[in-house]
Structures are given as structure tokens and as C-alpha cells.
Enzyme design. Structure first.
Site, short mmCIF file in Angstrom:
data_model
loop_
_atom_site.label_atom_id
_atom_site.label_comp_id
_atom_site.label_asym_id
_atom_site.label_seq_id
_atom_site.Cartn_x
_atom_site.Cartn_y
_atom_site.Cartn_z
N ASN A 10 0.87 -1.19 0.00
CA ASN A 10 0.00 0.00 0.00
C ASN A 10 0.90 1.23 0.00
O ASN A 10 1.54 1.52 1.01
CB ASN A 10 -0.89 -0.04 1.26
CG ASN A 10 -1.71 1.22 1.41
OD1 ASN A 10 -1.84 2.02 0.48
ND2 ASN A 10 -2.27 1.42 2.61
N TRP A 11 0.94 1.94 -1.13
CA TRP A 11 1.86 3.07 -1.25
C TRP A 11 1.27 4.34 -0.60
O TRP A 11 1.94 5.36 -0.56
CB TRP A 11 2.19 3.33 -2.71
CG TRP A 11 2.96 2.21 -3.37
CD1 TRP A 11 3.37 1.02 -2.80
CD2 TRP A 11 3.44 2.17 -4.72
NE1 TRP A 11 4.05 0.26 -3.70
CE2 TRP A 11 4.11 0.93 -4.90
CE3 TRP A 11 3.37 3.05 -5.81
CZ2 TRP A 11 4.70 0.56 -6.11
CZ3 TRP A 11 3.96 2.68 -7.02
CH2 TRP A 11 4.62 1.46 -7.17
N LYS A 12 0.05 4.27 -0.16
CA LYS A 12 -0.61 5.43 0.48
C LYS A 12 -0.43 6.68 -0.39
O LYS A 12 -0.50 6.59 -1.61
CB LYS A 12 -0.08 5.63 1.90
CG LYS A 12 -0.09 4.34 2.72
CD LYS A 12 0.08 4.59 4.18
CE LYS A 12 0.26 3.26 4.90
NZ LYS A 12 0.08 3.34 6.32
N HIS A 96 -9.53 0.78 4.81
CA HIS A 96 -8.26 0.93 5.53
C HIS A 96 -8.51 1.82 6.75
O HIS A 96 -9.29 2.76 6.70
CB HIS A 96 -7.23 1.56 4.60
CG HIS A 96 -5.84 1.52 5.16
ND1 HIS A 96 -5.41 2.39 6.13
CD2 HIS A 96 -4.81 0.67 4.93
CE1 HIS A 96 -4.16 2.09 6.45
NE2 HIS A 96 -3.77 1.06 5.73
N GLU A 98 -6.90 4.16 8.03
CA GLU A 98 -6.68 5.59 7.82
C GLU A 98 -7.90 6.24 7.18
O GLU A 98 -8.23 7.39 7.45
CB GLU A 98 -5.42 5.81 6.96
CG GLU A 98 -4.15 5.52 7.77
CD GLU A 98 -2.96 5.07 6.95
OE1 GLU A 98 -2.97 5.19 5.72
OE2 GLU A 98 -1.99 4.58 7.58
N GLU A 168 -5.56 -5.56 10.30
CA GLU A 168 -4.55 -4.55 10.56
C GLU A 168 -4.87 -3.85 11.88
O GLU A 168 -5.67 -2.91 11.91
CB GLU A 168 -4.55 -3.51 9.44
CG GLU A 168 -4.22 -4.06 8.08
CD GLU A 168 -3.61 -2.99 7.19
OE1 GLU A 168 -2.50 -3.22 6.72
OE2 GLU A 168 -4.22 -1.93 7.01
N GLY A 174 2.18 1.78 10.81
CA GLY A 174 3.09 2.91 10.70
C GLY A 174 3.76 3.29 12.01
O GLY A 174 4.35 4.36 12.13
N SER A 214 3.23 -2.64 10.26
CA SER A 214 4.69 -2.63 10.43
C SER A 214 5.36 -3.94 10.04
O SER A 214 6.31 -4.38 10.69
CB SER A 214 5.06 -2.22 11.87
OG SER A 214 4.56 -0.93 12.14
N GLY A 235 2.85 -1.32 4.30
CA GLY A 235 2.89 0.11 4.01
C GLY A 235 4.32 0.57 3.76
O GLY A 235 4.86 0.45 2.66
N GLY A 236 4.96 1.08 4.81
CA GLY A 236 6.29 1.69 4.68
C GLY A 236 7.30 0.83 3.93
O GLY A 236 8.01 1.33 3.05
C1 PEP Z 1 -0.73 -0.22 5.81
O1 PEP Z 1 -0.62 0.80 5.18
O2 PEP Z 1 -1.73 -0.93 5.60
C2 PEP Z 1 0.30 -0.61 6.76
C3 PEP Z 1 0.17 -1.74 7.39
O3 PEP Z 1 1.36 0.26 6.95
P1 PEP Z 1 2.75 -0.07 7.68
O4 PEP Z 1 3.27 -1.36 7.08
O5 PEP Z 1 3.64 1.10 7.36
O6 PEP Z 1 2.47 -0.23 9.13
#
Ligand code: PEP
Length: 252
Positions: A10-12, A96, A98, A168, A174, A214, A235-236
Site C-alpha cells: 500500500n503506497w498510500k 483501511h 486511515e 490490521e 506505521g 509494520s 505500508g512503509g
Molecule cells: C498499511 O498501510 O496498511 C500498513 C500496514 O502500513 P505499515 O506497514 O507502514 O504499518
């Protein structure tokens, strides 16, 4: 039942036009030799065309990060499932945390989006997860079950086959804090048993439940070795081809 794992990045709101193509190319190069799992990337809307072009014929799928449930109309700033499918996406992330937290998404809007995705053959990646306060009060399973109940309302067995779930925990996204493999497996097991109470066993056994929060090259293998963890939503660590490829490799 063996389920092929899925690693989705997920590049957000990162990697706009001009940046997304090179990242997709780098991921293609890094991942093609280690395609031991299904792989998806979810760029921002504007970057979808260049990522679709970069990944054509690779088997790597492209997902959108959101959609609107109507096909067209006066919804300024929104995109429909029809538009997303026409742009070359095959999957879409829905609900998601967010989006729930910053954009007021509810289980009802999430549910409409799940139906809208299925309407055009997009596979929803439906996200659920509890906050830290909910976990600390012991309500995590009840919260996730209620998100499933709302998000999957009106979804029949045939449709469930096309859905991917992503657990999640909000406190792990994050933050660098990951759920332990035991905590994650316990929730994935609870999700699968909730599904077994509502859908036929065969469909539930083949449904993939991803873990997100994470995930990185250092913790992926342990998480992905759990019996009910069928992949990761990243994500990251999905923003660098090398770390993303190492997570894909850990799924083998
Ligand atoms: C996400 O964006 O769904 C996510 C899990 O981010 P991260 O891996 O950065 O925690």
C-alpha cells in the site's frame, strides 16, 4: 488447505506520477525472481496508469486504495469502481483504518464499496482492525467481528471467494509496533471461525487473510509462517523495492 500467499504493498499518498513508474520497474526487477507468492501494489490514483503500464504481463496486480460506490454522478473528487477497473486495476483496498479514521468511513460505507467492487469484478481487500484502547479493554475480537458483520453484509458465498481480508491492528500501522505472531494468529483464527459460522467451509478455507501493521523484512517470515496468516498488507516497507522483495521472498 494450502492458500497461495499474497503480499500487497500500500503506497498510500506516496509516489506520484514520475516516481511511481520507476518504483514499479524496480519492484518488477527485484520480485520477478522470487515470485513465490501473489504480489499486488496499490499506488495513488494518479499513478495507476504508469504502474499498470510498467507491470503489464508480469502477473503483479495493481490495486486502488479506495473507490466510490456509485458508478457515476455528482461526487466531486471521487472515482467509481468502473473507472478503477477501466484503468487496469484488478483489486481495491477498502476500509483501511486511515480512511475510517480521517475520512469518516463506516462499516456501512465500507459495505457499499465492497458491493461496488464486486459489481465490476474488482477483488476487494477488506481491512479490519482494532485500536489500542479497544485491545487494552479486551474488546478486540468483538470489534473485528462487528466490522466483518457490517463490511460483509449481503455478501454471499460466491462473492466471498473473490474477497481478501486484511487484519490490521490500528496500533501497529506505521508505528513500528507489530502484533506478535501469536497475537496475529489468534485474531486470524478468530476471523476464520467467525466466517465458518456464516459461510460454507470450503469457501472459508480458501479465503486469504492478510496481516498488516509494520511488516518488514525482519518480521515477515515469522508472521507468514502462522497457519492462518495468508500474506501481508505492507505500508512503509513497500516503498523500497528491495525490502518489498524480501517480504515476498519470506512468503515462500
Ligand atoms: C498499511 O498501510 O496498511 C500498513 C500496514 O502500513 P505499515 O506497514 O507502514 O504499518
Amino acid at each position: 488447505m494450502s492458500r497461495r500467499k499474497l503480499i500487497a504493498g500500500n503506497w498510500k499518498m506516496h509516489m506520484g506520477p514520475g516516481e511511481a513508474g520507476p518504483l514499479a520497474q524496480a519492484i518488477k526487477k527485484a520480485v520477478m525472481d522470487v515470485m513465490v507468492a501473489d504480489v499486488t501494489v496499490a499506488p495513488p490514483y494518479l499513478s495507476i496508469p504508469e504502474v499498470v503500464a510498467a507491470l503489464r504481463h508480469t502477473g503483479i496486480q495493481v490495486a486502488a486504495q479506495n473507490l466510490h460506490w456509485e458508478s457515476s454522478g455528482a461526487y466531486t473528487g471521487e472515482l467509481s469502481s468502473e473507472m478503477i477497473a477501466a484503468a487496469g486495476c484488478t483489486q481495491v483496498i477498502i476500509g483501511h483504518s486511515e480512511r475510517r479514521q480521517y475520512f469518516g468511513e463506516t462499516d456501512q460505507t465500507v459495505n457499499k464499496k465492497v458491493h461496488a467492487a464486486l459489481r465490476v469484478g474488482l477483488a476487494p481487500i477488506l481491512c479490519v482492525g482494532e485500536t489500542l484502547a479497544q485491545r487494552e479493554s479486551g474488546a478486540e475480537v468483538a470489534v473485528v467481528e462487528s466490522q466483518l458483520e457490517g463490511g460483509l453484509a449481503g455478501i454471499h458465498e460466491d462473492d466471498l471467494q473473490r474477497i481478501v481480508l486484511a487484519y490490521e491492528p490500528v496500533w501497529a500501522i506505521g508505528t513500528g509496533k507489530t502484533a506478535s505472531s501469536d497475537q496475529a494468529q489468534a485474531m486470524h483464527g478468530a476471523i476464520r471461525s467467525w466466517l465458518r459460522g456464516r459461510y460454507a467451509g470450503g469457501v472459508v478455507s480458501s479465503l486469504r487473510i492478510l496481516y498488516g501493521g509494520s511488516v518488514g523484512p525482519a518480521n515477515a517470515a515469522l508472521l507468514l509462517s502462522q497457519p492462518d496468516i495468508d500474506g501481508a498488507l505492507v505500508g512503509g516497507a513497500a516503498l523500497k523495492a528491495d525490502s518489498f522483495a524480501r517480504i515476498v521472498e519470506a512468503a515462500g
